[in-house]
Design a protein around this motif. Sequence first.
Motif, mmCIF file in Angstrom:
data_model
loop_
_atom_site.group_PDB
_atom_site.id
_atom_site.type_symbol
_atom_site.label_atom_id
_atom_site.label_comp_id
_atom_site.label_asym_id
_atom_site.label_seq_id
_atom_site.Cartn_x
_atom_site.Cartn_y
_atom_site.Cartn_z
ATOM 1 N N GLU A 409 1.150 -1.278 0.109
ATOM 2 C CA GLU A 409 0.162 -0.158 -0.284
ATOM 3 C C GLU A 409 0.876 1.192 -0.084
ATOM 4 O O GLU A 409 0.683 2.309 -0.765
ATOM 5 N N ASN A 410 1.896 1.328 0.522
ATOM 6 C CA ASN A 410 2.634 2.475 0.965
ATOM 7 C C ASN A 410 3.196 2.470 -0.779
ATOM 8 O O ASN A 410 4.188 3.445 -1.505
ATOM 9 N N ALA A 411 4.090 1.371 -1.070
ATOM 10 C CA ALA A 411 4.634 1.545 -2.446
ATOM 11 C C ALA A 411 3.580 2.037 -3.997
ATOM 12 O O ALA A 411 4.042 3.147 -4.257
ATOM 13 N N ILE A 412 2.159 1.388 -3.727
ATOM 14 C CA ILE A 412 0.580 2.206 -4.587
ATOM 15 C C ILE A 412 1.080 3.503 -4.040
ATOM 16 O O ILE A 412 0.286 4.652 -5.195
ATOM 17 N N ALA A 413 0.339 4.484 -2.648
ATOM 18 C CA ALA A 413 0.847 4.990 -2.478
ATOM 19 C C ALA A 413 2.133 6.623 -2.965
ATOM 20 O O ALA A 413 1.532 7.588 -3.547
ATOM 21 N N ALA A 456 -3.548 11.511 -3.584
ATOM 22 C CA ALA A 456 -2.648 12.482 -3.403
ATOM 23 C C ALA A 456 -3.081 13.407 -2.815
ATOM 24 O O ALA A 456 -1.802 14.401 -2.204
ATOM 25 N N ALA A 457 -3.539 14.487 -3.879
ATOM 26 C CA ALA A 457 -3.960 15.775 -4.115
ATOM 27 C C ALA A 457 -4.505 16.375 -2.501
ATOM 28 O O ALA A 457 -4.153 17.150 -1.661
ATOM 29 N N ASP A 458 -5.347 15.323 -1.344
ATOM 30 C CA ASP A 458 -5.702 15.557 -0.208
ATOM 31 C C ASP A 458 -4.256 15.917 1.141
ATOM 32 O O ASP A 458 -4.823 16.002 2.322
ATOM 33 N N LYS A 459 -3.144 15.255 -0.228
ATOM 34 C CA LYS A 459 -1.769 14.819 1.266
ATOM 35 C C LYS A 459 -1.101 16.095 1.012
ATOM 36 O O LYS A 459 -0.252 16.251 1.767
ATOM 37 N N TYR A 460 -1.518 17.319 -0.085
ATOM 38 C CA TYR A 460 -0.838 18.210 0.305
ATOM 39 C C TYR A 460 -1.120 19.240 -0.207
ATOM 40 O O TYR A 460 -2.324 19.895 -0.646
ATOM 41 N N ASN A 461 -0.926 20.527 0.129
ATOM 42 C CA ASN A 461 -1.073 21.762 -0.199
ATOM 43 C C ASN A 461 -0.215 22.768 -1.746
ATOM 44 O O ASN A 461 0.845 22.631 -1.809
ATOM 45 N N LEU A 487 -3.291 3.395 9.041
ATOM 46 C CA LEU A 487 -3.983 1.712 8.871
ATOM 47 C C LEU A 487 -3.116 1.705 8.063
ATOM 48 O O LEU A 487 -3.638 0.624 6.937
ATOM 49 N N SER A 488 -2.092 1.906 7.676
ATOM 50 C CA SER A 488 -0.993 0.961 6.218
ATOM 51 C C SER A 488 -1.219 -0.355 6.627
ATOM 52 O O SER A 488 -0.960 -0.653 7.395
ATOM 53 N N GLY A 489 -1.150 -1.422 5.708
ATOM 54 C CA GLY A 489 -1.375 -2.377 6.318
ATOM 55 C C GLY A 489 -2.686 -3.453 7.242
ATOM 56 O O GLY A 489 -2.697 -4.437 7.321
ATOM 57 N N CYS A 490 -3.618 -2.742 7.380
ATOM 58 C CA CYS A 490 -4.317 -2.863 8.084
ATOM 59 C C CYS A 490 -5.734 -3.587 7.320
ATOM 60 O O CYS A 490 -6.349 -2.643 6.915
ATOM 61 N N TYR A 491 -6.606 -4.795 8.074
ATOM 62 C CA TYR A 491 -8.061 -4.874 7.324
ATOM 63 C C TYR A 491 -8.422 -5.695 8.290
ATOM 64 O O TYR A 491 -8.006 -5.974 9.644
ATOM 65 N N VAL A 492 -9.897 -5.708 7.908
ATOM 66 C CA VAL A 492 -11.062 -6.614 9.623
ATOM 67 C C VAL A 492 -11.235 -7.983 8.410
ATOM 68 O O VAL A 492 -11.752 -8.122 8.139
ATOM 69 N N ILE A 493 -11.293 -9.009 9.265
ATOM 70 C CA ILE A 493 -11.484 -10.240 9.018
ATOM 71 C C ILE A 493 -13.275 -10.317 9.500
ATOM 72 O O ILE A 493 -12.980 -10.375 10.985
ATOM 73 N N GLU A 494 -13.999 -10.911 8.775
ATOM 74 C CA GLU A 494 -15.299 -11.656 9.786
ATOM 75 C C GLU A 494 -15.725 -12.821 9.554
ATOM 76 O O GLU A 494 -15.277 -12.753 8.381
#
Length: 495
Positions: A409-413, A456-461, A487-494
């Motif tokens: 996820e970090n690489a994609i971001a 990405a735009a939400d992270k920058y001014n 929350l990078s790498g986090c998920y919820v299993i039901e």
Amino acid sequence: MYIRENKTTNKKTGDVYVKHVLVESVRVQGQPRQRVVMGLGHLDLPRREWKKLAHALECQLSGQMSLLEDNDKYIEDLALSLVSNNKLSQKLSILKTDAEQSEADNYIPIDFGSVSTEKTRTFGAELVCQDTWQLLGFDQILKDCGLSQNLRAVAKTLIFGRLISPDSERGTIAWFQKRSALSELPESDITHLGKDVLYEIGDKLYENKDTIENFLFHKQQALFPSNDHTVFLYDLTNTYMEGSCLANGLAARGHRKSKRSDCPLITLSLIIRKDGTPVASHICKGNQSEPETMRDALSRLRSMFGYDSPRITLEKPIIIMDRGIATKDNVALLQAEGYQYTVVTREDQTEEYLTEFETARDTFTRIDDLSHKHTAYGDENHVYVKKISQGYEGTCKVLCLSDGKAHKENAIASRKDARYAADVEKLSKSIQKGSIKNVDKIEAKLNNTNKRHKTAADKYNTTLIRNEAGKPQRIDITQKNNEPDPLSGCYVIES
């Protein structure tokens, strides 16, 4: 060939010297003998690796390809070094009896440069497929489906072609006529096979798909007995079809996983057992909604295993499916029909458990026994889990943090951020060159860039810098904060 250890003792000093030789077993006048092929000096190699080294040496001497695994490359390198460092003309000279020498006189030298071949055919893979075909009793099931001997031979050609050299019907014909020795098998004469016959037999096999699948599943169960029907995995994929496919009722344009937006698609759903054995499949329209296929999949399981029959006591399996199928309606359907399930929730619930995830590496249970010990980036891969409160009866949720998923996820971001920054920089250079001067147009282009890269735009001014005269000069871009996503790498299993 094999490796033999020779020990000699110095009578004066008592020192023992160890040397190794490569030998082969031969028969001389009907008697077994050992013939030394080459000396190897002293080998610092564990005895358990000698067999592999002997195989590698034999392949080097005969000019054949080794069958060793990739992780045994050091053995192949050692074999190449040993062969290269020996004078083969002397080391390969062997003691011959008079009878062997007489036999050798019958040989003549051949110039390999003058030798040519034509109409070569492969037969090894075909024999493997033929043996499997007979083991599964495929001829009988096709006979029961109403296929004549000639059509069964055509079906075999199509199926073997898909296994050995996957291609279109036209490509399968080229493989059968030019590269395969399949026609040498004692079957019907289909040497002059045409593509239309392959299309027709493909349709015939599809008409009997459910019967063939059911037969193959139970045949595999008979060959490899297993009472483990506890976990079934269900998923879908799609593939594109070249051409307009106007007469194909299943071909439709939809969300493509193969990145071919210019072609119609068809969708394949598949249920497999946890050991990888296919259970049932179904071909759907290319624009089929994935969640809508769950009811049909459960119906196929009922027809195969008779779960609702009072005479059947077989326990229903645990269904595992990915986020795309795990809607609330499908989860409710599984509960209503008495199936257990394990799914990654479709709705992102990680923010609800932000507090727990922030201390996951310290408070969760770490799982180290993973099939993938390292991430794609070479770091150690760990998964941290925590079972939290149960919901309604029989259900629970498991919070998960995966190092491998976090890296991905970090690489994609990072790639998204880089593309956004590059587009903003491109606009800034256009302003500096004077290619665009109107402030309204600049702001419109910047807004379009922000919409195109919204995440990405939400992270920058971004700030439009003007000179003293109020004319635009450039665009400055600054990051709002440098803290990583908690929350990078986090998920919820039901479950």
